[in-house]
Design a protein around this motif. Structure first.
Motif, short mmCIF file in Angstrom:
data_model
loop_
_atom_site.label_atom_id
_atom_site.label_comp_id
_atom_site.label_asym_id
_atom_site.label_seq_id
_atom_site.Cartn_x
_atom_site.Cartn_y
_atom_site.Cartn_z
N UNK A 17 32.75 37.06 55.64
CA UNK A 17 33.10 38.21 56.07
C UNK A 17 34.28 38.16 57.08
N UNK A 18 34.72 37.19 57.52
CA UNK A 18 35.85 37.21 58.55
C UNK A 18 36.99 36.35 58.02
N UNK A 19 38.01 37.15 58.26
CA UNK A 19 39.47 36.82 57.51
C UNK A 19 39.91 35.69 58.70
N UNK A 20 39.87 34.48 58.13
CA UNK A 20 40.34 33.30 59.21
C UNK A 20 41.78 33.01 59.05
N UNK A 21 42.48 33.24 57.95
CA UNK A 21 43.93 32.97 57.73
C UNK A 21 44.45 34.00 56.80
N UNK A 22 45.63 34.11 57.07
CA UNK A 22 46.43 35.05 56.13
C UNK A 22 48.02 34.89 56.31
N UNK A 23 48.74 34.76 55.16
CA UNK A 23 50.22 34.90 55.06
C UNK A 23 50.72 36.01 54.34
N UNK A 120 54.10 26.72 61.61
CA UNK A 120 52.68 26.31 61.43
C UNK A 120 52.34 26.53 59.79
N UNK A 121 51.24 25.95 59.38
CA UNK A 121 50.92 26.00 58.31
C UNK A 121 49.34 26.68 58.24
N UNK A 122 49.07 27.84 57.75
CA UNK A 122 47.61 28.22 57.69
C UNK A 122 46.78 27.45 56.76
N UNK A 123 45.44 27.31 57.13
CA UNK A 123 44.39 26.70 56.30
C UNK A 123 43.14 27.59 56.01
N UNK A 124 42.43 26.99 54.95
CA UNK A 124 41.18 27.21 54.68
C UNK A 124 40.27 26.51 55.76
#
Length: 150
Positions: A17-23, A120-124
């Motif tokens: 339920x928590x958004x950890x990454x977005x682009x 920066x690269x976002x990740x899961x």
């Protein structure tokens, strides 16, 4: 090593339920590490990713790379890219590398991509139950296998 590249106008990863990454505009990359993958596989795919011309130029022709447009990247580990489906109806993941091999390689993939993109690269989160949301732009979806360079 296999990757699925999706050109997106936005993408995100949510865990519990928590958004950890977005682009916003850029590439969503699903990365699968296979037994026997090497640094050569990793370098081939990261260089291919940053130079792939799949973004439109001013004439609407796919002629620009993520570097050219200053796009973002979101990388998600996905061992299911190495599913073997030849026998029966339950996929086998025998060819997918174990976490002790795939996690460090996934981390190196992200670090190399970051270095090549100069951002920066976002990740899961490796090994987590993730919910991935995306708006596929085009749609453009490309599959690349470092062992089958077509």
């Amino acid at each position: 090593m296999r990757i699925i590249i999706q050109r997106v106008s936005e993408a995100s990863v949510t865990i519990a339920g928590e958004k950890i990454s977005e682009i916003k505009q850029g590439l969503l990359l699903f990365v699968g590490i296979e037994n026997g993958d090497t640094e050569e596989d990793l370098l081939y795919l990261t260089h291919k990713t940053v130079n792939l011309r799949i973004f439109d130029d001013e004439k609407g022709i796919m002629n620009r790379s993520i570097l050219d447009i200053g796009g973002e990247a979101l990388v998600v580990s996905q061992f299911t890219l190495h599913a073997a489906t030849k026998k029966g109806n339950r996929p086998s993941y025998i060819h997918a590398a174990k976490p002790e091999i795939s996690q460090p390689m996934y981390n190196r993939f992200c670090e190399t991509l970051e270095r090549l993109l100069h951002r920066e690269v976002k990740t899961g989160r490796f090994g987590a139950d993730m919910k991935v949301a995306l708006v596929n732009d085009g749609p453009v979806t490309i599959w690349i296998d470092s062992k089958n360079k077509e």
